[in-house]
Write an enzyme that holds these catalytic residues in place. Structure first.
Site, PDB file in Angstrom:
ATOM      1  N   LYS A 280      -4.419  -3.504 -13.835  1.00 49.06           N
ATOM      2  CA  LYS A 280      -3.109  -3.799 -14.400  1.00 49.06           C
ATOM      3  C   LYS A 280      -3.303  -4.592 -15.696  1.00 49.06           C
ATOM      4  O   LYS A 280      -4.090  -5.534 -15.724  1.00 49.06           O
ATOM      5  CB  LYS A 280      -2.286  -4.596 -13.383  1.00 49.06           C
ATOM      6  CG  LYS A 280      -0.801  -4.444 -13.570  1.00 49.06           C
ATOM      7  CD  LYS A 280      -0.033  -4.764 -12.303  1.00 49.06           C
ATOM      8  CE  LYS A 280       1.437  -4.862 -12.630  1.00 49.06           C
ATOM      9  NZ  LYS A 280       2.288  -4.962 -11.449  1.00 49.06           N
ATOM     10  N   GLU A 363      12.261  -3.196   2.179  1.00 52.07           N
ATOM     11  CA  GLU A 363      13.466  -3.989   2.415  1.00 52.07           C
ATOM     12  C   GLU A 363      13.978  -3.816   3.831  1.00 52.07           C
ATOM     13  O   GLU A 363      14.485  -4.760   4.450  1.00 52.07           O
ATOM     14  CB  GLU A 363      14.549  -3.597   1.395  1.00 52.07           C
ATOM     15  CG  GLU A 363      14.256  -4.040  -0.038  1.00 52.07           C
ATOM     16  CD  GLU A 363      13.256  -3.176  -0.802  1.00 52.07           C
ATOM     17  OE1 GLU A 363      12.883  -2.098  -0.280  1.00 52.07           O
ATOM     18  OE2 GLU A 363      12.847  -3.552  -1.918  1.00 52.07           O
ATOM     19  N   ARG A 391      18.546  -0.737   0.301  1.00 54.22           N
ATOM     20  CA  ARG A 391      17.509  -0.129   1.145  1.00 54.22           C
ATOM     21  C   ARG A 391      17.510  -0.693   2.573  1.00 54.22           C
ATOM     22  O   ARG A 391      16.832  -0.160   3.439  1.00 54.22           O
ATOM     23  CB  ARG A 391      16.128  -0.389   0.544  1.00 54.22           C
ATOM     24  CG  ARG A 391      15.777   0.461  -0.643  1.00 54.22           C
ATOM     25  CD  ARG A 391      15.345   1.849  -0.196  1.00 54.22           C
ATOM     26  NE  ARG A 391      15.121   2.723  -1.321  1.00 54.22           N
ATOM     27  CZ  ARG A 391      13.964   2.851  -1.961  1.00 54.22           C
ATOM     28  NH1 ARG A 391      12.931   2.165  -1.581  1.00 54.22           N
ATOM     29  NH2 ARG A 391      13.855   3.672  -2.969  1.00 54.22           N
TER      30      ARG A 391
END
Ligand code: HTL
Ligand code: MG
Length: 651
Positions: A280, A363, A391
């Site tokens: 990243k 979630e 969600r």
């Protein structure tokens, strides 16, 4: 000579020789760093995916094939290569490109996205559709290790491995979600041993791949280790167990190598996962060193990058309150679905590590785990963005509300969120929460009220949603939890103008950011009252009965959709009580709102300062001198008031 200058579509990348790809990748990386220095945005993820992006466009044509990026936040390179290079200086700003792939923006974008873990199911559908029509295109899903923690992604794999359509799944594994990735699958990927997939490859890629092994060993140590793993049979590869062919892991910054594998995989039958190891922030020192801070960057000086400080945020106010509440009551937990930084929980995670839980981008799991904790007497707080609670909706109704469990939903990013745009707007939660029995819903006006509401939520029990916007807020002064003032549950507060309805021409009901707008719109006017309508549920029926009963016209204002919002709740309540008071509802009227500056959007959508002032002016003079006889069952004014007071919404 610049290669990038000659590229405006996928096919232009395909025309390059494989040896030219590293140069294109270097140019693309520099361009992304430069663009983000002006605009901010998802820098680290896009940098990590540069080689992957170039290789994908070299092998696949994004107009013919479907490249389905998960989340879509890593696609700045993809956008630059597909004709949007010169619009990128306005990415995530009013009128500019979205921060995520968006079908309406470009035919190169296969899916409108922003929420994680959808790519595999969407790609599965596309591959099945393709096969049903015997169409000639490829389907490629690109999913991060973070997004793979979502149940949707895992459940889609289950069906992909069962139906086995021809598709490529690129697992872009940088060991990071926004913060460090979590979970057993993540741990497993760290020590992944790989099936000797070579023996299973059915196609002509086979011989060429065998020739490739030797030079592969020359690559860096990470790749070398990866190469060795190719040969290591592993009976415990979960992807393999789920019916996928698994290839990798390979070096995700060797663009030629990625292109090589992609080209061969597209010739294979069935679904193949290519596991690609990336870093990243790759290629930009600060972002590599601190990919968490540079996940979502503010604008910076490209040569001397310093992450911009944000000041004290609503999220910080929540995090601080949560630390105090957990210290005060050892039953208090905080659960986050992968949003430690965004939800202001970095300090909390260190202060109370034993009662802090990051469940990954899941979630639904966050909500039902909270239900489990509550069933055993704990007091969980689910810290969640408004948009992501979507969600966990079934879990909220089915697992929490049916049992009226003690779960607090700490809803962040309520309202328009700005640069993240359409996919991330927190403008539906009250509409989807309001019909749920046993649930309270509130929004504080400042950090002090936030604390009080959280304390009230925990003390009173049952499911409670407390929501607040993105952005900064003044910190509440230090105080012991016992000294946090109690807010009478379901009460509203007249914060400006006459407190007696007899002296009011209009009353404005507002909450959250719109409360500030209302105060500004009303200014020094003495006959317009402004009410902090901080509870959506229960509504303050007494206050409403007094003001509506006196015939004062009502303006409701909210940074939320009108359908099912506070204005709708008030209108329904008055209708049920038979009180026909003039009412204007300001809010979002049945549109999806794209990225932009929220304050400007509030004005444009008619619920900023000007919109409120106009509505007040329009209702001025429409106050009843004497309330007319209420319609329906109630005969007298008193009866009307009784009817208001016994309306179901009040209980
Ligand atoms: N929950 C859901 C359902 N969707 C999103 N998008 C989030 C939370 C928030 N979120 C992101 S990006 C991201 C999260 C958790 C991390 C994704 O990690 P991944 O990609 O490994 O898939 P990486 O950043 O390249 O490492 C956004 O809202 C943009
Ligand atoms: Mg990742």
């Amino acid at each position: 000579m610049s290669l990038l200058d000659h590229i405006s579509t996928s096919a232009d990348v395909a025309r390059l020789r494989r040896e030219q790809l590293p140069q294109l990748a270097a140019e693309l990386r520099a361009e992304i760093i430069d663009v983000c220095s002006e605009t901010g945005g998802h820098l680290a993820s896009s940098l990590g995916a540069v080689e992957l992006t170039v290789a994908l466009h070299h092998v696949h044509d994004s107009l013919r094939d479907r490249i389905v990026w998960d989340v879509g936040h890593q696609t700045y390179g993809h956008k630059i290569l597909t004709g949007r290079r010169h619009h990128m200086r306005r990415i995530r700003q009013h009128g500019g490109p979205a921060g995520f792939t968006t079908s309406s923006e470009s035919p190169h974008d296969a899916l409108t996205v922003g929420h994680a873990s959808t790519s595999l199911a969407a790609a599965l559908g596309m591959a099945l559709a393709r096969d049903a029509r015997a169409a000639p295109y490829d389907v490629v899903a690109v999913i991060g290790d973070g997004a793979l923690t979502g149940g949707m992604a895992l459940a889609a794999l289950n069906t992909i491995g069962h139906r086995k359509p021809r598709m490529t799944i690129v697992l872009n594994d940088n060991e990071m979600s926004i913060s460090e990735n979590v979970g057993a699958l993540n741990e497993f990927m760290r020590r992944l041993q790989v099936q000797p997939w070579l023996q299973q490859a059915e196609s002509r890629g086979k011989a060429a791949l065998r020739d490739f092994w030797a030079p592969l060993a020359e690559f860096g140590s990470r790749a070398k280790k990866a190469t060795r793993r190719f040969f290591d049979p592993a009976s415990n590869n979960p992807f393999h167990a789920m019916g996928l062919r698994y290839v990798g892991p390979i070096d995700g910054h060797d663009v030629e190598q990625i292109a090589f594998y992609l080209a061969h995989i597209r010739e294979l039958e069935g679904p193949t996962m290519l596991h690609v190891l990336t870093r990243k922030g790759k290629g930009y020192d600060v972002a590599e060193a601190d990919p968490i801070t540079w996940h979502g960057a503010s604008r910076y000086d490209a040569l001397n990058p310093v992450a911009a400080g944000k000041g004290y945020q609503w999220s910080d106010a929540f995090g601080d309150a949560a630390i105090d509440l957990s210290r005060h009551d050892d039953r208090v937990w905080v659960i986050t679905p992968a949003m430690r930084e965004g939800s202001g929980l970095v300090r909390y995670s260190k202060a109370h590590p034993e009662r802090y839980l990051d469940v990954g981008i899941a979630e639904d799991v966050a909500v039902t785990t909270a239900a489990g904790l509550a069933l055993r007497g704990e007091k969980p707080i689910v810290a969640i963005y408004s948009t992501f609670l979507q969600r966990g909706y079934d879990q909220l109704i089915h697992d929490v509300a049916l049992e009226s469990l003690d779960v607090v939903f700490a809803i962040d990013r309520a309202g328009l969120v700005g640069a993240d745009g359409m996919t991330h707007q927190g403008v539906f939660d009250m509409a989807y929460l309001r019909p749920i029995p046993n649930l309270s819903i509130a929004m504080p006006k400042d950090a002090v009220e936030l604390r009080s509401l959280l304390r009230g939520a925990i003390e009173r029990g049952g499911p409670v949603a407390v929501r607040w916007p993105r952005g900064s807020v003044a910190a509440a002064p230090e105080a012991a939890v016992d000294d946090w003032p109690a807010v009478p549950w379901g009460s509203w507060d007249v914060v400006a103008g006459p407190t007696d309805p007899e002296h009011a021409a209009v009353v404005v009901l507002a909450y959250g950011v719109t409360l500030g707008y209302a105060l500004e719109a009303v200014g020094t006017t003495t006959d317009v009252a402004v009410v902090n309508a901080r509870f959506l549920k229960p509504l303050d029926g007494d206050l409403l009965a007094r003001w509506a009963g006196a015939g004062v016209p009502i303006v409701t204002v909210e940074d939320h959709v009108l359908a099912g919002g506070m204005g709708a709740a008030v209108a329904e309540h008055l209708a049920d009580a038979g009180l026909e008071v003039p009412i204007r509802r300001l809010g979002i009227d049945d549109v999806h709102v794209p990225h932009g500056d929220p304050a400007r959007q509030h004005e444009e959508l008619g619920y900023g300062v000007r919109g409120i002032a106009d509505a007040v002016a329009a209702l001025r003079g429409r106050r009843w001198e004497r309330p007319p006889a209420p319609v329906g069952r109630a005969e007298t004014d008193d009866a009307a008031l009784d009817a208001v007071a016994t309306s179901p919404a009040l209980r």
